[in-house]
Scaffold this motif. Sequence first.
Motif, PDB file in Angstrom:
ATOM      1  N   ARG A 670     112.458  54.282  46.930  1.00 30.92           N
ATOM      2  CA  ARG A 670     111.449  53.843  46.489  1.00 30.92           C
ATOM      3  C   ARG A 670     111.348  52.440  46.802  1.00 30.92           C
ATOM      4  O   ARG A 670     112.315  51.507  46.588  1.00 30.92           O
ATOM      5  N   LYS A 671     110.152  51.979  47.125  1.00 32.10           N
ATOM      6  CA  LYS A 671     110.017  50.575  47.682  1.00 32.10           C
ATOM      7  C   LYS A 671     108.989  49.852  46.912  1.00 32.10           C
ATOM      8  O   LYS A 671     108.304  50.647  46.245  1.00 32.10           O
ATOM      9  N   ILE A 672     108.864  48.732  47.241  1.00 28.40           N
ATOM     10  CA  ILE A 672     107.839  47.810  46.537  1.00 28.40           C
ATOM     11  C   ILE A 672     106.820  47.236  47.591  1.00 28.40           C
ATOM     12  O   ILE A 672     107.437  46.718  48.525  1.00 28.40           O
ATOM     13  N   ILE A 673     105.530  47.150  47.126  1.00 34.00           N
ATOM     14  CA  ILE A 673     104.795  46.452  48.177  1.00 34.00           C
ATOM     15  C   ILE A 673     103.751  45.461  47.140  1.00 34.00           C
ATOM     16  O   ILE A 673     103.382  45.787  46.125  1.00 34.00           O
ATOM     17  N   THR A 674     103.359  44.282  47.741  1.00 40.50           N
ATOM     18  CA  THR A 674     102.725  43.521  46.940  1.00 40.50           C
ATOM     19  C   THR A 674     101.233  43.200  47.638  1.00 40.50           C
ATOM     20  O   THR A 674     101.233  42.678  48.767  1.00 40.50           O
ATOM     21  N   VAL A 675     100.340  43.327  46.880  1.00 40.02           N
ATOM     22  CA  VAL A 675      98.914  43.152  47.370  1.00 40.02           C
ATOM     23  C   VAL A 675      98.201  42.287  46.660  1.00 40.02           C
ATOM     24  O   VAL A 675      98.393  42.356  45.164  1.00 40.02           O
ATOM     25  N   PRO A 676      97.082  41.561  46.763  1.00 39.48           N
ATOM     26  CA  PRO A 676      96.042  40.889  46.019  1.00 39.48           C
ATOM     27  C   PRO A 676      95.216  41.708  45.615  1.00 39.48           C
ATOM     28  O   PRO A 676      94.706  42.712  46.145  1.00 39.48           O
ATOM     29  N   VAL A 677      94.805  41.485  44.123  1.00 39.74           N
ATOM     30  CA  VAL A 677      93.785  42.375  43.446  1.00 39.74           C
ATOM     31  C   VAL A 677      92.959  41.144  42.609  1.00 39.74           C
ATOM     32  O   VAL A 677      93.369  40.290  42.080  1.00 39.74           O
TER      33      VAL A 677
END
Length: 703
Positions: A670-677
């Motif tokens: 399991r990995k984590i990614i950060t994106v704008p919303v």
Amino acid sequence: MKKLAVLLSGALLLTVFSVTPAPATAAVPASFTVDLANQYRPVTHVASGSLYGLAEEGRPADHLIAPTKPKMFTQMAPNGGQLPNGETTPIGDALKVAPIAERNGAQVTIRMPDIYPNFPYKWVGWDDWYKKVDSIVDARLKSGAKNIYGYELWNEPDGTWNTAAAGSFNEGWKKTYLRVKAKDKNTKIIGPSITNYNESWLRDFLTYARDNNVLPDIISWHELGAPEGEYLDGPAPQYISNHMKAYRALETELGIKHVPISINEYGVVSEQAVPGNMLRYIAEFERSDVDTANIAFWFRPGRLSNLITDTGAANGAWWMYKWYGDMSGQMAMTTPANPTALDLDGIASVDHTKQEADVVLGGGNGNRNVVVKGFQALPYFSGTAHVKVESTPWYGVDTAVSQPTNEFEGNFTIKNGQISVPVSNLKESSAYRLVITPGNQSSISRYEAENADVHGANVFNNVNASDSKYVGQIDNPDSYVQFKVNVPTAGNYRLNIGYANGTQAVSTQQLTVNNQANTTVQYPTTGGWLSEGNSNTAQTQISLQAGSNVLKLNKGTVGSAELDYIQLQPVGDFKVRVEAEDAKINDARVARSSFASNRQFVGNIDNSNSSVTFSVYAPKGGTYKMEVGYGNGTTGDSTQNISVNNQASTTITYPKTGGWIANIPNIGTRKIITVPVTLKQGENTIAFNKGTGYAELDYIEVK
């Protein structure tokens, strides 16, 4: 057990959040009960050990080992060849790590067959085995180690003993037992270490051992699940107490002495280290006649069986085991909410020197009542108990948790020797601690409605209410309940309101803070009143000044509601976490894994109409950072299409993670990614739809 498999996790009111109530027909959940007067044995941290929990000096670090107060570790034989679950770095054998264990207060079991390099073990022959046994015992004697718990002669003979090549296990046990005792008469012998409690198997083994004078000094087996050994995803700790009683009866039946019981592996794969789930096992072991118990080993060595992340930090489970390690004095008897099912359970202790009682519980969902009785046996409690409640979450094996969350503190009146402490919105995967000390400390964040200024309403007694009292009949135009609260610093606070609404529709009340403009609080129906054990919590965010503040709840314009308490918690920076399994799921499925946040995730988002839609509240409009926990077990990038509030979708790309979230062994799947919303003020929907390739979703966190 070490097996590889794949598993298919002036103050202005800013806003009011509604909490979905239980259905009107739902039964009131049973209480979890602690009896402080029934102190049944000294605190020894029975279940604090682990299998392969130590690897080498510094892995794990002492500052992570010591607070968990480990009692015993099981490690491989000296000069063993085990490289389990694809491990490439040698792991510490029992004698190499014995000094680490000793300075941290623990003993070590030598697992003799782990001198073999493979699992399941590959039998060579008796001459080879005798040489291995001799080398193990000689190394142990030469080491002079003073903290050896015993020799475990074999592991899981009901599945790993090669009868065709080596003969019967009972005869093999006798040969090995006599070989060890001929060299070392003092170190205890442990066995038979079967994979589950199998009474007929044990009767045959113990009868043979009795008749041949080769009885183990410590009896052992594993507790790995449903109901007898389903180690993948079948937790069944509710059977453990029956196993203990049955085993002691078996000893009596066979006319053999009672010996210590060591459960040298406990916990199924899908709940590995999950705090709430592990507590169910710990509670059963503590209430039963168990001497030691080790968390099972499924993934990576040197991590206290997954209490520590891949980067060497404490995760949510570590904090629960630290709370367990903090216990001192005498264990106090606990009664699970539902003794025959997987439900809320826990442990408790009383330390007369510290004048403190500790309760650690978990494994239940929703709003639950913790009844603590027996205060008459603790003379330093004279009418009031101060209770501090903390929680620790499960965000996954490799997600660090820097500290527990303070849920609330409050003073509770001791009536008829007991108090009643409602704890709201429990998660099964989380653990909770109650620290109970003599009352009237000034540090409180839970304020009882019955202690407020009550006008045009009445106070009622009921064991289902917080501190056994609540305010009802807030029914007149001038009815109100006014609280005086104190906070250390000015800022935004989360206000939880314990209430009951026995009508069939939403009821309201008007809230003012320091006489500023009021706002409407909505109370969804709870399907009954507090007198019937029905309650829930509503949540709102308010701004308070440092020091004293006045919060006033007036009768609203719609319906009627009873008030139990209010509870304050600093908000800090805005952050909201939503689990994928709690979202609206279409053409996909929820699966379980100890790698996942809250032990669950959503997979099989595989078709053109598959979607996962999250509801997220934002305090104001603007661009936020959205963290997404995901798994992508394909060989390249995968995508999903995201739409916010039904607007045009954008694409999010997920790099491959080397496996799926439930893969075994743990390789960081399991990995984590950060994106704008970009969100609007108020409620928002964020929909994830299948794109190219495939990806699983664990959670989102918007901040």
